[in-house]
Design a protein around this motif. Sequence first.
Motif, PDB file in Angstrom:
ATOM      1  N   ASN A 117       0.820  -1.215   0.000  1.00 18.66           N
ATOM      2  CA  ASN A 117       0.000   0.000   0.000  1.00 18.66           C
ATOM      3  C   ASN A 117       0.854   1.265   0.000  1.00 18.66           C
ATOM      4  O   ASN A 117       0.541   2.239  -0.698  1.00 18.66           O
ATOM      5  CB  ASN A 117      -0.944   0.012   1.209  1.00 18.66           C
ATOM      6  N   HIS A 118       1.948   1.254   0.761  1.00 18.46           N
ATOM      7  CA  HIS A 118       2.816   2.431   0.813  1.00 18.46           C
ATOM      8  C   HIS A 118       3.506   2.647  -0.537  1.00 18.46           C
ATOM      9  O   HIS A 118       3.614   3.783  -1.012  1.00 18.46           O
ATOM     10  CB  HIS A 118       3.850   2.287   1.938  1.00 18.46           C
ATOM     11  N   THR A 119       3.941   1.559  -1.165  1.00 16.70           N
ATOM     12  CA  THR A 119       4.561   1.676  -2.488  1.00 16.70           C
ATOM     13  C   THR A 119       3.554   2.210  -3.503  1.00 16.70           C
ATOM     14  O   THR A 119       3.884   3.096  -4.303  1.00 16.70           O
ATOM     15  CB  THR A 119       5.114   0.315  -2.959  1.00 16.70           C
ATOM     16  N   ALA A 120       2.331   1.699  -3.456  1.00 10.56           N
ATOM     17  CA  ALA A 120       1.303   2.159  -4.398  1.00 10.56           C
ATOM     18  C   ALA A 120       1.009   3.647  -4.208  1.00 10.56           C
ATOM     19  O   ALA A 120       0.803   4.380  -5.179  1.00 10.56           O
ATOM     20  CB  ALA A 120       0.021   1.344  -4.221  1.00 10.56           C
ATOM     21  N   ALA A 121       1.013   4.120  -2.968  1.00 11.60           N
ATOM     22  CA  ALA A 121       0.674   5.514  -2.685  1.00 11.60           C
ATOM     23  C   ALA A 121       1.830   6.478  -2.936  1.00 11.60           C
ATOM     24  O   ALA A 121       1.610   7.634  -3.294  1.00 11.60           O
ATOM     25  CB  ALA A 121       0.203   5.653  -1.231  1.00 11.60           C
ATOM     26  N   THR A 122       3.075   6.000  -2.762  1.00  9.09           N
ATOM     27  CA  THR A 122       4.216   6.922  -2.808  1.00  9.09           C
ATOM     28  C   THR A 122       5.243   6.602  -3.884  1.00  9.09           C
ATOM     29  O   THR A 122       6.069   7.443  -4.214  1.00  9.09           O
ATOM     30  CB  THR A 122       4.965   6.907  -1.455  1.00  9.09           C
TER      31      THR A 122
END
Length: 79
Positions: A55-60
């Motif tokens: 999720n963090h990779t997808a968002a940032t």
Amino acid sequence: MTPKRVFRYVEYAIRQDPTGELSWAVQCVSGDESDCGASSGPLIGETPAVRWMSNHTAATGHDRYKRTFTDYAITQPKG
């Protein structure tokens, strides 16, 4: 002459405690000049840690993480 001290050396085997709760924590260390620093906090199980990173990779777009795994251990004398 009698000895004043007796030393007993015992070898121990160390194993993971199967009744202990395993936890993971993830911290984002992506960044050009400094780390992002976003942290998951303690997560119970590896699956939530993988989900948090995804999720963090997808968002940032960040793709580098430091993972910390915590378990409980038991020591038992060998033999």
